[in-house]
Design an enzyme around this catalytic site. Structure first.
Site, PDB file in Angstrom:
ATOM      1  N   CYS A  69      63.897  25.028 -39.500  1.00 54.72           N
ATOM      2  CA  CYS A  69      64.917  24.871 -40.368  1.00 54.72           C
ATOM      3  C   CYS A  69      65.950  25.789 -40.297  1.00 54.72           C
ATOM      4  O   CYS A  69      65.845  26.905 -39.771  1.00 54.72           O
ATOM      5  CB  CYS A  69      64.468  24.843 -41.729  1.00 54.72           C
ATOM      6  SG  CYS A  69      63.095  23.694 -42.086  1.00 54.72           S
ATOM      7  N   ASP A  70      67.152  25.289 -40.452  1.00 54.85           N
ATOM      8  CA  ASP A  70      68.552  26.227 -40.731  1.00 54.85           C
ATOM      9  C   ASP A  70      69.432  25.735 -41.881  1.00 54.85           C
ATOM     10  O   ASP A  70      69.618  24.469 -41.549  1.00 54.85           O
ATOM     11  CB  ASP A  70      69.041  26.395 -39.342  1.00 54.85           C
ATOM     12  CG  ASP A  70      69.783  27.694 -39.364  1.00 54.85           C
ATOM     13  OD1 ASP A  70      69.621  28.769 -39.298  1.00 54.85           O
ATOM     14  OD2 ASP A  70      71.427  27.586 -39.830  1.00 54.85           O
ATOM     15  N   SER A  71      69.892  26.620 -42.459  1.00 54.67           N
ATOM     16  CA  SER A  71      70.858  26.183 -43.756  1.00 54.67           C
ATOM     17  C   SER A  71      72.213  26.671 -43.401  1.00 54.67           C
ATOM     18  O   SER A  71      72.294  27.814 -43.080  1.00 54.67           O
ATOM     19  CB  SER A  71      70.150  26.646 -45.064  1.00 54.67           C
ATOM     20  OG  SER A  71      69.129  25.776 -45.247  1.00 54.67           O
ATOM     21  N   LYS A 103      64.894  27.030 -32.888  1.00 50.79           N
ATOM     22  CA  LYS A 103      63.927  27.749 -33.790  1.00 50.79           C
ATOM     23  C   LYS A 103      62.778  26.776 -33.442  1.00 50.79           C
ATOM     24  O   LYS A 103      61.435  27.670 -32.958  1.00 50.79           O
ATOM     25  CB  LYS A 103      64.067  27.696 -34.981  1.00 50.79           C
ATOM     26  CG  LYS A 103      65.334  28.786 -35.470  1.00 50.79           C
ATOM     27  CD  LYS A 103      65.593  28.673 -36.873  1.00 50.79           C
ATOM     28  CE  LYS A 103      66.812  29.760 -37.405  1.00 50.79           C
ATOM     29  NZ  LYS A 103      66.741  29.916 -38.805  1.00 50.79           N
ATOM     30  N   GLY A 152      69.308  21.841 -41.381  1.00 53.82           N
ATOM     31  CA  GLY A 152      68.783  20.730 -40.093  1.00 53.82           C
ATOM     32  C   GLY A 152      67.210  21.143 -40.360  1.00 53.82           C
ATOM     33  O   GLY A 152      66.963  22.109 -40.603  1.00 53.82           O
TER      34      GLY A 152
END
Length: 207
Positions: free
Chosen positions: A78-80, A55, A115
């Protein structure tokens, strides 16, 4: 310290944008367009890290090659993802899947990984990190699950739950950073900014 660059959030998540705003940081939002379903990994930590990097890099490249480039920008991706019972849980594909998840998760524990990838377009330096928070889910009833899934809220979030909305009543406690569960760890962001030579107070509104 360097002058403050613009902070660009490479995410469509209103929760992340609102979290930054509540912390005094106004970020520009540019959605990356990364196909999250096309990426596979063996752990939740690895998957969230790969997606965060993708991203951030996608938006950074867009800004570098824009007709109005912004060389003095910081891009945050960001990624969850929830690690639960040996599974990697992102957003559910359907209401039925969300119901099944909650039937399995109630009364149990998962780990929410987010992340983070921060790219400084001025220097091309990159800071990366993972934040992990242990989530203890309440032992909720079938009726509560049906009502929660029926609200639509769990269909748009990793792990099918939130702590900043209706789902907050269904989380008994957290071990670790609560902002991470919302989608972006503010303490980790502070450390990543420092790694690139910035202070988080530089980004406070009005500074």
């Amino acid at each position: 310290m360097p002058n403050r660059p613009n902070l660009v959030l490479a995410s469509a998540s209103p929760a992340r944008r609102n979290l930054l705003a509540a912390a005094g940081i106004d970020a520009e939002v540019i959605v990356s367009g990364v196909d999250e379903d096309a990426i596979e990994a063996t752990t939740a930590e690895a998957l969230s890290g790969v997606l965060a990097r993708m991203k951030a890099h996608a938006v950074a490249e867009r800004l570098r090659h824009s007709t109005h480039p912004r060389p003095h920008a910081l891009v945050l991706g960001c990624d969850s993802v929830l690690a639960f019972d040996g599974q990697i849980l992102g957003k559910p594909d359907s209401p039925d899947e969300a119901v099944k998840r909650w039937q399995a998760m109630r009364g149990r524990t998962g780990v929410l990984h987010t992340g983070h990838c921060l790219i400084d377009l001025t220097t091309d330096r990159i800071a990366q990190g993972d934040a992990a928070t242990v989530v203890h889910f309440a032992d909720i009833s079938d009726e509560e699950i049906d009502a929660y899934v029926g609200s639509g809220e769990p269909l748009w979030v990793a792990g099918s739950f939130t702590i900043d909305g209706l789902g907050s009543a269904f989380v008994e406690r957290l071990e670790g950073d609560h902002t991470n569960v919302i989608g972006l760890s503010l303490p980790l962001l502070r450390r990543m900014l420092a790694e690139l030579g910035y202070g988080i107070t530089q980004f406070w509104r009005g500074r």
